[in-house]
Design a protein around this motif. Structure first.
Motif, short mmCIF file in Angstrom:
data_model
loop_
_atom_site.label_atom_id
_atom_site.label_comp_id
_atom_site.label_asym_id
_atom_site.label_seq_id
_atom_site.Cartn_x
_atom_site.Cartn_y
_atom_site.Cartn_z
N HIS A 72 0.83 -1.21 0.00
CA HIS A 72 0.00 0.00 0.00
C HIS A 72 0.86 1.25 0.00
CE1 HIS A 72 0.84 -1.02 4.28
NE2 HIS A 72 1.06 0.28 4.38
N HIS A 77 0.37 5.08 1.80
CA HIS A 77 -0.45 5.58 2.90
C HIS A 77 -1.52 6.51 2.35
CE1 HIS A 77 2.98 4.52 5.85
NE2 HIS A 77 2.13 3.53 5.71
N GLU A 81 7.27 5.29 7.61
CA GLU A 81 7.07 4.11 8.47
C GLU A 81 8.43 3.42 8.68
OE1 GLU A 81 3.91 1.68 7.01
OE2 GLU A 81 4.09 0.18 8.58
N TYR A 101 10.00 -0.49 9.22
CA TYR A 101 9.87 -1.95 9.27
C TYR A 101 11.18 -2.49 9.82
CZ TYR A 101 5.75 -2.60 6.12
OH TYR A 101 4.51 -2.62 5.54
N HIS A 144 4.80 0.13 -0.12
CA HIS A 144 5.65 -0.89 0.47
C HIS A 144 4.93 -2.23 0.52
CE1 HIS A 144 4.00 2.12 3.19
NE2 HIS A 144 3.76 1.19 4.10
FE LIG Z 1 2.41 1.27 5.76
#
Ligand SMILES: [Fe+2]
Length: 193
Positions: A97, A99, A106, A108, A145
């Motif tokens: 997706h 955002h 973000e 990860y 991502h």
């Molecule tokens: Fe995300």
């Protein structure tokens, strides 16, 4: 010496996190999952997907959402587990997706197993990074991502994102990423979509 008596209790936190496994416990933890039957047209070989067990799980997510979705200034945290597997020769992966509020980034980080993170900017330039235990990935704003599991065991990764980021799945559902990750003679290989 002055002594001060304070009655405020020191409390236990409302949640806990197994930092090695990414498992959350306690109040307000939500779970969701995606199986083969829910991932129509995401993989290149749609026919192969249709012939698989539709109930087979591809990935599941646990998330700690301490404020309402859309709240400005808050943070969410979660873990995703992707099963080992493939549709045709394309590795199991998340939907991916942008955002909804595209200016939000973000983090990860890899927990267990081996994967690849695909990152695609708004001009549809896609790049990829390996995901493994201890890998850390900064996902910039305006960047879609998606993670694929390239190993023989379950892949897990943690995530932390702003509570007003939201998820925009539409463009990825319609156009996908500009690159796909396939198993080419046993070697994870990026191909143009
Ligand atoms: Fe995300």
């Amino acid at each position: 010496m002055m002594s001060v008596i304070i009655n405020d209790p020191i409390r236990q936190p409302m949640q806990s996190l197994d930092i090695a496994k990414g498992v959350f416990a306690g109040a307000g933890i939500i779970v969701s999952s995606k199986n083969i039957g829910q991932l129509q047209y995401m993989f290149l070989d749609e026919k192969a997907r249709q012939q698989m067990d539709q109930e087979q799980q591809v990935y599941r997510v646990q998330a700690n959402l301490p404020v309402d979705e859309g709240t400005a200034g808050g943070l969410f945290m979660g873990t995703t587990w992707i099963k080992a597997g493939a549709v045709g020769n394309e590795f199991f992966m998340t939907q991916g997706h942008f955002h909804q509020l595209a200016s939000r980034g973000e983090y990860y980080w890899g927990l267990e197993g081996n994967g690849v993170l695909l990152l695609m900017d708004e001009d549809r330039n896609t790049r990829a990074e390996y995901v493994y235990p201890g890998s850390l990935h900064y996902i910039p704003a305006y960047t879609a991502h998606r993670v694929a599991n390239i190993g023989n065991t379950e892949l897990s990764f943690g995530a932390c994102w702003p509570s007003d980021a939201g998820h925009n799945y539409d463009e990825i559902k319609e156009r996908g990423f500009s690159k796909r990750l396939i198993n080419h003679n046993g070697i994870p290989t990026l191909i143009n979509a």
